[in-house]
Design a protein around this motif. Structure first.
Motif, PDB file in Angstrom:
ATOM      1  N   SER A  49      33.501  17.727  41.020  1.00  0.00           N
ATOM      2  CA  SER A  49      33.860  17.027  39.780  1.00  0.00           C
ATOM      3  C   SER A  49      33.606  17.844  38.521  1.00  0.00           C
ATOM      4  N   GLY A  50      33.005  19.021  38.672  1.00  0.00           N
ATOM      5  CA  GLY A  50      32.739  19.851  37.500  1.00  0.00           C
ATOM      6  C   GLY A  50      34.020  20.359  36.871  1.00  0.00           C
ATOM      7  N   THR A  51      34.038  20.437  35.558  1.00  0.00           N
ATOM      8  CA  THR A  51      35.248  20.866  34.831  1.00  0.00           C
ATOM      9  C   THR A  51      35.129  22.279  34.264  1.00  0.00           C
ATOM     10  N   THR A  52      34.034  22.959  34.580  1.00  0.00           N
ATOM     11  CA  THR A  52      33.814  24.303  34.047  1.00  0.00           C
ATOM     12  C   THR A  52      33.620  25.288  35.190  1.00  0.00           C
ATOM     13  N   TRP A  53      34.355  26.389  35.130  1.00  0.00           N
ATOM     14  CA  TRP A  53      34.221  27.456  36.120  1.00  0.00           C
ATOM     15  C   TRP A  53      33.817  28.736  35.388  1.00  0.00           C
ATOM     16  N   LYS A  54      32.522  29.064  35.448  1.00  0.00           N
ATOM     17  CA  LYS A  54      32.000  30.266  34.800  1.00  0.00           C
ATOM     18  C   LYS A  54      31.053  30.970  35.767  1.00  0.00           C
ATOM     19  N   PRO A  55      31.607  31.819  36.636  1.00  0.00           N
ATOM     20  CA  PRO A  55      30.752  32.507  37.614  1.00  0.00           C
ATOM     21  C   PRO A  55      29.631  33.311  36.973  1.00  0.00           C
ATOM     22  N   GLY A  56      29.875  33.878  35.789  1.00  0.00           N
ATOM     23  CA  GLY A  56      28.836  34.666  35.133  1.00  0.00           C
ATOM     24  C   GLY A  56      27.609  33.853  34.782  1.00  0.00           C
ATOM     25  N   ASN A  57      27.802  32.531  34.592  1.00  0.00           N
ATOM     26  CA  ASN A  57      26.686  31.631  34.277  1.00  0.00           C
ATOM     27  C   ASN A  57      26.286  30.760  35.464  1.00  0.00           C
ATOM     28  N   ASN A  58      26.812  31.091  36.641  1.00  0.00           N
ATOM     29  CA  ASN A  58      26.548  30.298  37.854  1.00  0.00           C
ATOM     30  C   ASN A  58      26.948  28.832  37.688  1.00  0.00           C
ATOM     31  N   ILE A  59      28.080  28.626  37.027  1.00  0.00           N
ATOM     32  CA  ILE A  59      28.639  27.274  36.869  1.00  0.00           C
ATOM     33  C   ILE A  59      29.954  27.234  37.649  1.00  0.00           C
ATOM     34  N   TYR A  60      29.992  26.367  38.652  1.00  0.00           N
ATOM     35  CA  TYR A  60      31.154  26.326  39.541  1.00  0.00           C
ATOM     36  C   TYR A  60      31.662  24.892  39.678  1.00  0.00           C
ATOM     37  N   GLY A  61      32.632  24.547  38.869  1.00  0.00           N
ATOM     38  CA  GLY A  61      33.283  23.244  38.971  1.00  0.00           C
ATOM     39  C   GLY A  61      34.759  23.438  39.235  1.00  0.00           C
ATOM     40  N   ILE A  62      35.272  22.837  40.289  1.00  0.00           N
ATOM     41  CA  ILE A  62      36.664  23.128  40.689  1.00  0.00           C
ATOM     42  C   ILE A  62      37.627  21.975  40.416  1.00  0.00           C
ATOM     43  N   GLY A 246      38.011  39.413  45.512  1.00  0.00           N
ATOM     44  CA  GLY A 246      37.866  40.858  45.628  1.00  0.00           C
ATOM     45  C   GLY A 246      36.570  41.392  45.058  1.00  0.00           C
ATOM     46  N   TYR A 247      36.009  40.733  44.052  1.00  0.00           N
ATOM     47  CA  TYR A 247      34.779  41.228  43.438  1.00  0.00           C
ATOM     48  C   TYR A 247      33.629  40.228  43.506  1.00  0.00           C
ATOM     49  N   ALA A 248      33.834  39.101  44.166  1.00  0.00           N
ATOM     50  CA  ALA A 248      32.790  38.073  44.223  1.00  0.00           C
ATOM     51  C   ALA A 248      31.661  38.484  45.164  1.00  0.00           C
ATOM     52  N   ALA A 249      30.458  38.005  44.850  1.00  0.00           N
ATOM     53  CA  ALA A 249      29.288  38.269  45.689  1.00  0.00           C
ATOM     54  C   ALA A 249      28.332  37.100  45.593  1.00  0.00           C
ATOM     55  N   ASP A 250      27.474  36.976  46.599  1.00  0.00           N
ATOM     56  CA  ASP A 250      26.417  35.973  46.621  1.00  0.00           C
ATOM     57  C   ASP A 250      26.981  34.561  46.441  1.00  0.00           C
ATOM     58  N   LEU A 251      26.423  33.813  45.481  1.00  0.00           N
ATOM     59  CA  LEU A 251      26.825  32.414  45.305  1.00  0.00           C
ATOM     60  C   LEU A 251      28.287  32.300  44.875  1.00  0.00           C
ATOM     61  N   HIS A 252      28.740  33.266  44.101  1.00  0.00           N
ATOM     62  CA  HIS A 252      30.146  33.265  43.666  1.00  0.00           C
ATOM     63  C   HIS A 252      31.075  33.317  44.880  1.00  0.00           C
ATOM     64  N   ARG A 253      30.769  34.186  45.824  1.00  0.00           N
ATOM     65  CA  ARG A 253      31.594  34.303  47.036  1.00  0.00           C
ATOM     66  C   ARG A 253      31.524  33.014  47.851  1.00  0.00           C
ATOM     67  N   GLU A 254      30.339  32.437  47.953  1.00  0.00           N
ATOM     68  CA  GLU A 254      30.188  31.188  48.695  1.00  0.00           C
ATOM     69  C   GLU A 254      30.980  30.062  48.028  1.00  0.00           C
ATOM     70  N   ALA A 255      30.999  30.062  46.701  1.00  0.00           N
ATOM     71  CA  ALA A 255      31.758  29.034  45.984  1.00  0.00           C
ATOM     72  C   ALA A 255      33.255  29.175  46.260  1.00  0.00           C
ATOM     73  N   LEU A 256      33.747  30.402  46.377  1.00  0.00           N
ATOM     74  CA  LEU A 256      35.164  30.611  46.676  1.00  0.00           C
ATOM     75  C   LEU A 256      35.495  30.166  48.100  1.00  0.00           C
ATOM     76  N   ILE A 257      34.581  30.433  49.032  1.00  0.00           N
ATOM     77  CA  ILE A 257      34.807  29.959  50.393  1.00  0.00           C
ATOM     78  C   ILE A 257      34.755  28.433  50.428  1.00  0.00           C
ATOM     79  N   SER A 258      33.885  27.834  49.633  1.00  0.00           N
ATOM     80  CA  SER A 258      33.844  26.374  49.528  1.00  0.00           C
ATOM     81  C   SER A 258      35.152  25.834  48.967  1.00  0.00           C
ATOM     82  N   THR A 259      35.747  26.584  48.041  1.00  0.00           N
ATOM     83  CA  THR A 259      37.065  26.206  47.533  1.00  0.00           C
ATOM     84  C   THR A 259      38.095  26.198  48.655  1.00  0.00           C
ATOM     85  N   ALA A 260      38.012  27.187  49.540  1.00  0.00           N
ATOM     86  CA  ALA A 260      38.913  27.230  50.696  1.00  0.00           C
ATOM     87  C   ALA A 260      38.678  26.030  51.616  1.00  0.00           C
ATOM     88  N   VAL A 261      37.431  25.588  51.740  1.00  0.00           N
ATOM     89  CA  VAL A 261      37.127  24.396  52.543  1.00  0.00           C
ATOM     90  C   VAL A 261      37.813  23.169  51.961  1.00  0.00           C
TER      91      VAL A 261
END
Length: 283
Positions: A49-62, A246-261
């Motif tokens: 339900s998050g409305t902000t996507w800012k990987p640099g700040n560890n904010i992941y709303g899709i 292509g450049y994601a790592a750690d939690l950012h990469r996990e968040a992208l895989i969660s997006t795929a889920v």
């Protein structure tokens, strides 16, 4: 010898089916094993339900990407399904042999065009057209809708035409015998009889539209914000994954895989809904 060949063929077909099932199972295991932990770290509700996507700040709303995918897919269906279905009806019941010889290869050619070519066409034709007639930058939700509407046409046309051709000729002839015109027999008898096949075409079109990444990424603007209008940019779930994996790592990469889920679950729900509708239609 004949019995041996039949047994060998049966085993080969069974192995092919098993390989398909195993491949799907492995994809599911990979997605959920790598995506669920990241979703739990972020917070399931915050992630969805998050409305902000800012990987640099560890904010992941899709939520913006979810709505972007829904809007783009729904718009593509509004553009592609009526045009595709009417084309299929024309090819199946109205077109002459000469027209079929020209149109069927053209539809097949549309199906064989790579996504990146569609994206380039959208970038040099659709985006400037939208910018000229509707304003804005042109890279927008409307551009993505128009492009995807064209891209799903081959799927809609091919599957719908096959479903219409599979309707027994006796249905059509019976309607004519009762005094119906050619058009009435087609639209009131043949088309309802082919509704399961038409629904299958729509579901496949949804799968093509919601899973498209490259072409949409080239024309949609890729703004990771809540969709506001047809002429504003949007970002879809698929584009989000392609742009940053292509450049994601750690939690950012996990968040992208969660997006795929989330995307996988959407497609699964669509297919389950289609199966339920199909079973209900058979009752």
């Amino acid at each position: 010898m004949k019995r041996f060949k039949e047994q060998a063929a049966r085993i080969a077909f069974a192995l092919a089916a098993c390989i398909s099932i195993i491949a799907v199972a492995l994809i599911c295991v990979f997605l959920f094993a790598n995506g669920i932990p990241g979703m739990l770290k972020i917070g399931v509700w915050d992630f969805l339900s998050g409305t902000t996507w800012k990987p640099g700040n560890n904010i992941y709303g899709i939520l913006p990407m979810i709505l972007g995918s829904v809007y783009v897919t729904a718009g593509a269906l509004l553009v592609g399904v009526p045009a595709g279905l009417m084309t299929a009806i024309f090819l199946s019941r109205f077109a002459s042999a000469r027209a079929k010889r020209f149109m069927q290869p053209a539809v097949s050619l549309l199906a064989g065009i790579p996504s990146v070519v569609y994206g380039f066409f959208g970038l040099v034709v659709i985006v400037p057209m939208v910018r000229t007639f509707f304003g804005g930058t042109g890279s927008s939700l409307l551009s993505a809708v128009l492009l995807l509407g064209v891209m799903i046409l081959p799927t809609i046309v091919t599957v719908s035409e096959s479903a219409l051709n599979a309707v027994p000729q006796s249905y059509y002839e019976g309607a004519l015998a009762l005094g119906a015109t050619h058009e009435h027999a087609v639209f009131k008898t043949v088309l309802p009889a082919a509704k399961s096949g038409v629904l299958a075409a729509v579901v496949l079109g949804v799968g093509r539209a919601i899973g498209e990444a490259m072409a949409v990424m080239m024309v949609a603007g890729n703004w990771a914000v809540m969709p506001k209008s047809l002429i504003k940019g949007v970002r879809t779930l698929t584009s989000n994954i392609v742009m940053e994996m292509g450049y994601a790592a750690d939690l950012h990469r996990e968040a992208l895989i969660s997006t795929a889920v989330v995307l996988f679950v959407f497609v699964l729900i669509i297919n389950l809904a289609f199966s339920a509708i199909k079973r209900k239609a058979k009752l």
